[in-house]
Design an enzyme around this catalytic site. Structure first.
Site, PDB file in Angstrom:
ATOM      1  N   GLU A   1     -19.606   3.811  -6.604  1.00 15.64           N
ATOM      2  CA  GLU A   1     -18.578   3.243  -7.481  1.00 15.64           C
ATOM      3  C   GLU A   1     -18.997   3.216  -8.942  1.00 15.64           C
ATOM      4  O   GLU A   1     -18.173   3.376  -9.840  1.00 15.64           O
ATOM      5  CB  GLU A   1     -18.213   1.828  -7.005  1.00 15.64           C
ATOM      6  CG  GLU A   1     -17.577   1.775  -5.612  1.00 15.64           C
ATOM      7  CD  GLU A   1     -18.572   1.965  -4.471  1.00 15.64           C
ATOM      8  OE1 GLU A   1     -19.800   1.871  -4.725  1.00 15.64           O
ATOM      9  OE2 GLU A   1     -18.140   2.228  -3.337  1.00 15.64           O
TER      10      GLU A   1
ATOM     11  N   SER B   1      -7.821   3.867   3.793  1.00 17.82           N
ATOM     12  CA  SER B   1      -7.481   2.443   3.655  1.00 17.82           C
ATOM     13  C   SER B   1      -6.485   2.230   2.515  1.00 17.82           C
ATOM     14  O   SER B   1      -5.473   1.561   2.681  1.00 17.82           O
ATOM     15  CB  SER B   1      -8.725   1.609   3.357  1.00 17.82           C
ATOM     16  OG  SER B   1      -9.702   1.801   4.338  1.00 17.82           O
TER      17      SER B   1
ATOM     18  N   ARG C   1       0.820  -1.215   0.000  1.00 19.77           N
ATOM     19  CA  ARG C   1       0.000   0.000   0.000  1.00 19.77           C
ATOM     20  C   ARG C   1       0.849   1.258   0.000  1.00 19.77           C
ATOM     21  O   ARG C   1       0.559   2.226  -0.693  1.00 19.77           O
ATOM     22  CB  ARG C   1      -0.893   0.032   1.244  1.00 19.77           C
ATOM     23  CG  ARG C   1      -2.206  -0.658   1.064  1.00 19.77           C
ATOM     24  CD  ARG C   1      -3.140  -0.335   2.197  1.00 19.77           C
ATOM     25  NE  ARG C   1      -2.748  -0.996   3.449  1.00 19.77           N
ATOM     26  CZ  ARG C   1      -3.356  -0.788   4.609  1.00 19.77           C
ATOM     27  NH1 ARG C   1      -4.341   0.089   4.705  1.00 19.77           N
ATOM     28  NH2 ARG C   1      -2.983  -1.437   5.701  1.00 19.77           N
TER      29      ARG C   1
ATOM     30  N   PHE D   1     -15.429  -4.184  -4.881  1.00 19.43           N
ATOM     31  CA  PHE D   1     -16.398  -3.221  -5.422  1.00 19.43           C
ATOM     32  C   PHE D   1     -16.044  -2.871  -6.869  1.00 19.43           C
ATOM     33  O   PHE D   1     -16.928  -2.696  -7.708  1.00 19.43           O
ATOM     34  CB  PHE D   1     -16.450  -1.969  -4.554  1.00 19.43           C
ATOM     35  CG  PHE D   1     -16.639  -2.273  -3.088  1.00 19.43           C
ATOM     36  CD1 PHE D   1     -17.491  -3.292  -2.685  1.00 19.43           C
ATOM     37  CD2 PHE D   1     -15.943  -1.569  -2.107  1.00 19.43           C
ATOM     38  CE1 PHE D   1     -17.669  -3.602  -1.342  1.00 19.43           C
ATOM     39  CE2 PHE D   1     -16.110  -1.866  -0.761  1.00 19.43           C
ATOM     40  CZ  PHE D   1     -16.966  -2.881  -0.369  1.00 19.43           C
TER      41      PHE D   1
ATOM     42  N   ARG E   1      -3.390  -5.807   0.660  1.00 20.15           N
ATOM     43  CA  ARG E   1      -3.426  -4.859   1.769  1.00 20.15           C
ATOM     44  C   ARG E   1      -2.124  -4.834   2.578  1.00 20.15           C
ATOM     45  O   ARG E   1      -1.660  -3.783   2.987  1.00 20.15           O
ATOM     46  CB  ARG E   1      -4.586  -5.238   2.693  1.00 20.15           C
ATOM     47  CG  ARG E   1      -4.666  -4.436   3.971  1.00 20.15           C
ATOM     48  CD  ARG E   1      -5.826  -4.919   4.821  1.00 20.15           C
ATOM     49  NE  ARG E   1      -5.982  -4.107   6.018  1.00 20.15           N
ATOM     50  CZ  ARG E   1      -5.351  -4.343   7.157  1.00 20.15           C
ATOM     51  NH1 ARG E   1      -4.496  -5.354   7.250  1.00 20.15           N
ATOM     52  NH2 ARG E   1      -5.553  -3.572   8.203  1.00 20.15           N
TER      53      ARG E   1
END
Ligand SMILES: Cc1ncc(C[n+]2csc(CCOP(=O)(O)OP(=O)(O)O)c2C)c(N)n1
Ligand SMILES: [Mg+2]
Lengths: 321, 280
Positions: free
Chosen positions: A60, A39, A12, A85, A169
């Site tokens: 989205e 995030s 990230r 998503f 992540r």
């Protein structure tokens, strides 16, 4: 090389820093957020280069269609949301307005796979490779570590067309150094071997390397091929390794349906039929739990790669493989 | 209708005729929606927008997105009148290798700014275009037409929200408010059957500049476009009261003509009506 002994780094952070550099240096680049900046860490762009940051809210479908509209005006939007998503909520928008017209939109699927920070099945993305690779005109990429993430993004930024990048992540072992050159359509042989070939993509590659090490201790010599690009895919290398080692294990943090394993099976069935074992999530829903617990329960940890290697090695040597 | 707009009247009548003939020829396509949209489309291409058919990709051109993409043949007919394509090519509509796809394809037909067909998406792309103009300090304006049935899509309201958040006063959406969709609530009382009600209130509450017009009066349509330019920091929606199937008596206000194909006889009746109506 044993992946568990390597230094790790945050994918990230690398993503965030690279996107910030692109936003600062390339006038075409704009970053679209679906209210996940903290995030995904694109808050760095929001804070330090706010004129390049477009908050699109928790919507989205609209975000991806707006990205298409922006692209028609000569801009290069990077739309960022969770892979779950991106690949499902906004799929029709991506298909009709980005993939079909081949618009220059970069799509980041953050928090892909199973290890999404104890968010559970609503937030995990185990179908995104299958979905994106079935779209004509789409490029589908999955980096193994923080270095490859940055290289891949730089490549995507100069490529004219839609690109989906599947990110993870957490922190992962650093497999590549700065001299690494990312090429779409090219797999990377990380380990030579003669008995079988483990082919992996994304962050699953570090587990594939560990598995090869353990197999070696059991006298099974495993090649490891990392495929950062699932589409286009390095068909030549896949066939070459299948012909050479005569046994394949595919490894991905994704459903066993339609992802990397599916792509390789399609190629080998048509060109060089070879026994394959598929390591991925079986046809079932997952849940929220620690990374270690999920990798075990959903049968994609290093242990399962080792077992798949042993199985395929037996099959290869039996009459009915 | 005022004679100032003779050219527009001629053009829209010609477009009506060709769309009927083409749909009849192709044995496919929509009729009701294109007929309700055609007057607004004509006003856009012949008066309002800065576009050049011979230079369809010039950077400062105004943009139009047909969010209700199923009315494609209406747009193609107007583009043909304007000179983007030959009348003859209209008859390739819906056939193999044609640039005139069942729903507009931006990659093959110059003049089409966005591929549409899946309802609810075009308006968001138009928002992206208007936003792209803003952040790059470009002066072109973006226009977009949506349907009232289409307005049942949640994405329309996502787009409405973001357009207002970014104060897109360079964006004009036209709602083709013909009070019919494909099937909808046929058989229920008229009030309940309307695809979307309280539209002025809804768009106002989303922060838009709302102007109500008669979508078949060129005077009204052009005045709406003029007023839209006067309002700053808000996107504008023209709520255009229209008649689905407008211009052909037996097609008007009948949901069955959403995508029915006229028989030979119906076609000649329809064309006769258009020829006889000096004032549409
Ligand atoms: C997402 C999506 N759902 C369904 C359809 C099928 N469809 C095409 S036109 C239409 C009715 C549209 O009604 P409206 O927006 O009022 O258009 P108009 O009355 O102007 O024809 C439907 C349901 C579609 N094209 N896209
Ligand atoms: Mg309608």
């Amino acid at each position: 090389m044993q992946a568990s002994q390597l230094k790790t780094a945050s994918m990230r952070d690398s993503f965030s820093e690279t996107l910030y550099q692109l936003a600062v240096n390339d006038p075409r680049v704009f970053v679209l957020d679906g209210d996940l900046a903290t995030s995904t860490k694109i808050e760095k762009v929001a804070k330090e280069c706010p004129q390049k940051f477009l908050q699109m809210g928790i919507a989205e479908q609209n975000m991806l269609s707006v990205a298409a509209g922006l692209a028609t005006t000569g801009l290069q939007p990077w739309a960022v949301t969770f892979a779950a998503f991106m690949s499902k909520r906004a799929l029709d928008q991506i298909q009709v307005q980005i993939a079909q017209p081949k618009l220059n939109v970069k799509m980041i699927g953050a928090y892909s796979g199973l290890l999404t920070g104890v968010t559970g099945k609503t937030h995990q993305a185990l179908e995104d490779i299958a979905i994106f690779r079935s779209l004509a005109n789409m490029t589908v990429l999955a980096p193994a570590d923080s270095v490859e993430t940055a290289k891949m993004m730089e490549w995507a930024n100069q490529y004219d067309g839609p690109v989906y990048i599947r990110l993870a992540r957490d922190n992962y072992p650093i497999l590549f150094d700065d001299s690494y050159v990312f090429k779409p359509n090219k797999g990377v042989v990380l380990n030579e071997g003669t008995d079988l070939t483990i082919i992996s993509t994304g962050t699953a590659t570090s587990r594939a390397l560990e598995a090869a090490k353990i197999l070696k201790q059991n006298n099974i010599s495993s090649a490891v091929v990392h495929l950062p690009s699932i589409k286009p895919i390095d068909q030549e290398l896949i066939i070459e390794m299948a012909v050479k080692t005569k046994a394949i294990v595919t490894v991905e943090e994704h459903s066993i349906y339609g992802g990397l394993g599916g792509a390789i099976a399609e190629i080998l069935a048509a060109n060089a039929p070879t026994p394959i074992e598929f390591v991925g999530v079986k046809d079932r829903n997952s849940e929220s739990a620690s990374n270690e617990a999920l990798l075990e329960k959903y049968e994609i940890s290093t242990k399962y790669i080792v077992e798949a290697g042993q199985r395929v090695n037996l099959r290869k040597n039996s009459d009915f493989n | 209708m005022s004679s100032n707009n003779t050219l527009l009247e001629e053009k829209s009548k010609a477009a009506r005729k060709s769309l009927l003939k083409v749909v009849h020829h192709a044995g496919a396509g929509h009729i009701g929606g294109p007929l309700s949209a055609i007057d607004v489309l004509t006003a856009l291409y012949f008066k309002e927008m800065n576009v050049e058919p011979t230079n369809p990709y010039k950077v400062d051109r105004d943009r139009f997105v047909l969010s209700k993409g199923h009315s494609a043949i209406g747009l193609y007919a107007v583009l043909a009148e304007k000179g983007y394509l030959d009348q003859k090519e209209l008859y390739t509509f819906d056939s193999l290798d044609s640039r005139l796809q069942g729903h507009p394809d931006m990659k093959i037909l110059p003049g089409i700014e966005m591929s549409t067909g899946s309802l609810g998406q075009g308006i968001s792309a138009a928002v992206g275009m208007a936003l792209g103009a803003k952040v790059q300090d470009q002066s072109f304006r973006t226009y977009c037409m949506i349907g009232d049935g289409e307005s049942q899509e949640g994405q329309v309201w996502e787009a409405a929200f973001i357009a207002s958040k970014y104060e897109l006063d360079n964006l004009v959406v036209i709602l083709d408010y013909n009070k019919l969709q494909q099937y909808g609530w046929v058989g229920t009382n008229t009030e309940r059957a309307v695809p979307n009600d309280l539209v002025e209130e809804k768009w106002e509450s989303f922060g838009w500049n709302v102007i109500r017009i008669d979508g078949h009066s060129f005077e009204d349509i052009l005045e709406g476009f003029r007023q839209a330019k006067l309002v700053k920091q808000k996107p504008t929606i023209l709520i255009a009261d229209t008649v689905k199937g407008k211009g052909i008596s037996f097609m008007e206000n009948n949901y069955l003509w959403h995508s029915r194909i006229p028989t030979d006889e119906e076609l000649s009746l329809a064309l006769k009506e258009l020829d006889e109506s000096g004032d549409l």
